[in-house]
Design an enzyme around this catalytic site. Structure first.
Site, PDB file in Angstrom:
ATOM      1  N   CYS A 189       0.815  -1.209   0.000  1.00  0.00           N
ATOM      2  CA  CYS A 189       0.000   0.000   0.000  1.00  0.00           C
ATOM      3  C   CYS A 189       0.855   1.269   0.000  1.00  0.00           C
ATOM      4  O   CYS A 189       0.312   2.378  -0.051  1.00  0.00           O
ATOM      5  CB  CYS A 189      -0.916   0.006   1.208  1.00  0.00           C
ATOM      6  SG  CYS A 189      -0.039  -0.209   2.775  1.00  0.00           S
ATOM      7  N   CYS A 194       9.831  -1.310   9.738  1.00  0.00           N
ATOM      8  CA  CYS A 194      10.973  -2.177  10.012  1.00  0.00           C
ATOM      9  C   CYS A 194      10.499  -3.511  10.582  1.00  0.00           C
ATOM     10  O   CYS A 194       9.353  -3.677  11.004  1.00  0.00           O
ATOM     11  CB  CYS A 194      11.944  -1.502  10.978  1.00  0.00           C
ATOM     12  SG  CYS A 194      11.271  -1.256  12.644  1.00  0.00           S
ATOM     13  N   CYS A 217      -2.663  -3.367   7.454  1.00  0.00           N
ATOM     14  CA  CYS A 217      -1.464  -2.548   7.541  1.00  0.00           C
ATOM     15  C   CYS A 217      -1.474  -1.751   8.841  1.00  0.00           C
ATOM     16  O   CYS A 217      -2.519  -1.236   9.251  1.00  0.00           O
ATOM     17  CB  CYS A 217      -1.407  -1.608   6.337  1.00  0.00           C
ATOM     18  SG  CYS A 217      -0.104  -0.365   6.429  1.00  0.00           S
ATOM     19  N   CYS A 286     -13.343 -39.701  14.975  1.00  0.00           N
ATOM     20  CA  CYS A 286     -11.971 -39.231  14.767  1.00  0.00           C
ATOM     21  C   CYS A 286     -10.979 -40.252  15.322  1.00  0.00           C
ATOM     22  O   CYS A 286     -11.337 -41.161  16.080  1.00  0.00           O
ATOM     23  CB  CYS A 286     -11.792 -37.873  15.445  1.00  0.00           C
ATOM     24  SG  CYS A 286     -10.159 -37.120  15.216  1.00  0.00           S
ATOM     25  N   CYS A 288      -8.902 -39.708  17.540  1.00  0.00           N
ATOM     26  CA  CYS A 288      -8.783 -39.522  18.988  1.00  0.00           C
ATOM     27  C   CYS A 288      -9.861 -40.286  19.746  1.00  0.00           C
ATOM     28  O   CYS A 288      -9.854 -40.308  20.983  1.00  0.00           O
ATOM     29  CB  CYS A 288      -8.857 -38.042  19.340  1.00  0.00           C
ATOM     30  SG  CYS A 288     -10.463 -37.272  19.030  1.00  0.00           S
ATOM     31  N   HIS A 301     -26.468 -38.139  17.482  1.00  0.00           N
ATOM     32  CA  HIS A 301     -27.787 -37.997  18.089  1.00  0.00           C
ATOM     33  C   HIS A 301     -28.882 -38.729  17.322  1.00  0.00           C
ATOM     34  O   HIS A 301     -30.021 -38.282  17.297  1.00  0.00           O
ATOM     35  CB  HIS A 301     -28.146 -36.513  18.209  1.00  0.00           C
ATOM     36  CG  HIS A 301     -27.882 -35.731  16.962  1.00  0.00           C
ATOM     37  ND1 HIS A 301     -28.690 -35.787  15.850  1.00  0.00           N
ATOM     38  CD2 HIS A 301     -26.866 -34.882  16.644  1.00  0.00           C
ATOM     39  CE1 HIS A 301     -28.214 -34.991  14.913  1.00  0.00           C
ATOM     40  NE2 HIS A 301     -27.095 -34.420  15.366  1.00  0.00           N
ATOM     41  N   CYS A 346     -47.304  -5.401  46.734  1.00  0.00           N
ATOM     42  CA  CYS A 346     -48.597  -5.011  46.178  1.00  0.00           C
ATOM     43  C   CYS A 346     -49.137  -6.112  45.283  1.00  0.00           C
ATOM     44  O   CYS A 346     -48.397  -6.736  44.518  1.00  0.00           O
ATOM     45  CB  CYS A 346     -48.444  -3.710  45.403  1.00  0.00           C
ATOM     46  SG  CYS A 346     -49.979  -3.124  44.677  1.00  0.00           S
TER      47      CYS A 346
END
Length: 557
Positions: A189, A194, A217, A286, A288, A301, A346
């Site tokens: 742009c 640095c 940026c 998976c 795992c 489900h 009340c």
């Protein structure tokens, strides 16, 4: 390191593949987008008050939270496209983070061959289009290329090349720290900084703001996007670099129709559906060990759909802790039947439901207007008035009692399933003991198969009570309840055998008994599920997605 090699070349108006033929994207429709269903649901919260004088009453009503959903969860919410869990795992594959990265790079390469833009910018554009390559290509070639790139804050290629060729002095001034440095870099742009300032900027965004993608940026109000090469070049911290890479993959997975992230704890793998002809609402497992629904990410489900499960979890999040308290401490508004709590002295109440605004007496629940002259009539018993009050209260209480019935059954089976999962350790010890008696591991495998069947039947039972809660009465509903009762009886019988009757003195008799029971239990679960799926296909089922809750102004619901 991120691959970021630029592909030179001009941009043609007609997309062509590497063989020079028209791209398939010209003919394909955009893919649907995917957003994982969050496990957090909405709460039942007090949002309206009814009050007058020195007294207030709170009208408790549901405030649903808007959630993004996977298209499969939206389209197949009633269960018509649930894939029956047959135990087969050949319709999906499990991908590691490395596999996912390679898959993402292939999508980037495919788009780069057509657009002729640097690869690091292709990734930014794909992210903006939620990784829908066809939609990106269509949008790019329907618009002016320069205007298109400017719209998404991507530096134009000619501008980038001119900036790179522009001679710089041996020492330039960083626009942040104002220190001179021989090597500054920017996002194309025109602003250049640095390496130390870039590193500090990126680490601050990640560590303090929790932002791990879509960096702009650092210049004030500059919308230019920092590309992957620039971020990777200046991100020194290894932990933040890993989080940056993980964030990119999560965005890619969550927006790709055939991918689903594993919801397991600390698991970075994902599941890729290789065959979706049986429906996206399916059970996947998976590496795992976590089994979940591909469409919504919740625990598997079957036999209910994702939308029904979402509504049930949302209801439980708010109501399960409060329902019994409501039965004792609240009354329904005589007009709109909203649940009301009196928290003042009340007895003159004004319902603050915007569609009601009814004024009534808390003592007799009658209209307030006559009470100016007839206040003390409240202390006299009026049979007609008492019958009307009882009827109005019964409408609201019946709904809550019905909900509690199905919620208790659901939670009982959920707790039993959690406890029975501990049987795996006990059964493993029993299997070791049996092997010491002379049988092989294969011969005593029947015990582990029985535990697996028990857990599956518990899970099916648990979700059938959600199904029953929303199901409207019918002849098929009575058949469903008969199948449900039979499955519950056989499940409890199998559970009792595994927990109390494991007599190893007669192994052959034990094996026959356990096998007979878990096979029969499995057959009853299959019969129940087959009936449910036949009902989906034949449109036998009608659902009340309010769970029988009466509508405002309609006591009969």
């Amino acid at each position: 390191m991120l691959s970021s090699m630029a592909r030179p070349g001009g941009s043609g108006r007609r997309r062509r593949n590497s063989q020079g033929e028209p791209s398939a994207g010209d003919q394909q429709q955009p893919q649907q987008q995917r957003t994982v269903l969050s496990a957090k649901q909405s709460r039942l919260s007090p949002v309206v008050q009814a009050s007058n004088c020195n007294s207030t009453a709170m009208v408790l009503q549901k405030t649903p939270v808007q959630q993004q959903q996977h298209p499969a969860a939206q389209l197949h919410h009633l269960g018509h496209q649930i894939r029956t869990d047959t135990g087969r795992n050949d319709y999906y594959t499990v991908l590691t983070p490395e596999d996912l990265w390679d898959s993402m790079q292939r999508v980037i390469d495919s788009a780069a061959e057509v657009l002729h833009l640097p690869r690091q910018y292709i990734r930014l554009l794909l992210r903006a289009f939620r990784w829908d390559k066809d939609r990106l290509l269509d949008s790019y070639y329907e618009a002016d290329p320069d205007e298109f790139l400017a719209k998404y804050h991507i530096p134009q290629q000619q501008q980038q090349q001119q900036q790179e060729k522009q001679p710089h002095s041996s020492a330039e001034m960083c626009e942040i720290c104002l220190a001179e440095s021989p090597s500054l870099s920017g996002a194309g742009c025109g602003h250049r900084f640095c390496s130390d300032c870039w590193t500090a900027y990126l680490e601050e965004k990640m560590a303090s703001n929790g932002q791990f993608d879509a960096f702009q940026c650092p210049a004030h109000r500059c919308p230019a996007q920092a590309d992957d090469f620039l971020v990777d070049q200046h991100l020194i911290n290894g932990r933040l670099r890993s989080q940056y890479r993980r964030s990119i993959l999560q965005t890619y997975v969550s927006n790709t129709r055939r991918l689903a992230p594993c919801p397991g704890l600390d698991c970075d793998m994902a599941v890729s559906l290789t065959d979706d002809t049986g429906g996206l609402v399916c059970r996947v497992t998976c590496r795992c060990g976590k089994s979940f629904c591909f469409a919504c990410g919740n625990d598997w489900h079957e036999p209910i759909g994702c939308e029904m499960l979402r509504r049930w979890l949302q209801k439980n999040e708010g109501e399960s802790m409060n329902t019994q308290w409501f039965l004792v401490h609240t009354k329904p508004c005589p007009k709109c039947h909203a649940t009301i709590e009196k928290d003042g002295g009340c007895n003159h109440m004004v319902c603050r439901n915007v569609s009601c605004r009814y004024e009534f007496c808390w003592v007799c629940m009658g209209e307030w207007q006559p009470h100016g002259n007839q206040w003390y009539n409240c202390n006299r018993f009026d049979k007609d008035r008492a019958d009307k009050l009882k009827q109005a209260q019964a409408v609201s209480r019946d709904y809550l009692v019905r909900y509690l019935h199905y919620y208790d059954l659901y939670m009982n089976h959920r707790r039993s399933m959690e406890l029975e999962s501990r049987l795996i350790g006990i059964i493993s010890a029993k299997m070791t003991e049996i092997q010491q008696a002379g049988l092989s591991w294969v011969e005593c495998r029947f015990l582990r198969d029985a535990v697996d069947a028990l857990c599956k039947c518990r899970r099916v039972l648990m979700y059938t009570y959600v199904f029953a809660y929303y199901l409207k009465p019918s002849n098929q509903q009575r058949i469903f309840e008969d199948n449900q009762r039979n499955l519950q009886l056989t499940t409890e019988a199998l559970s009792e055998v595994l927990e109390r009757e494991l007599d190893l003195a007669n192994l052959q008799r034990l094996k026959q008994n356990v096998q007979d029971r878990y096979r029969y239990c499995t057959s009853r679960a299959a019969a129940l599920l087959q009936h449910v799926y036949e009902g989906y296909q034949g449109d036998w089922w009608t659902f009340d997605m309010n769970g029988g809750q009466p509508s405002p102004g309609n006591p009969s619901g």
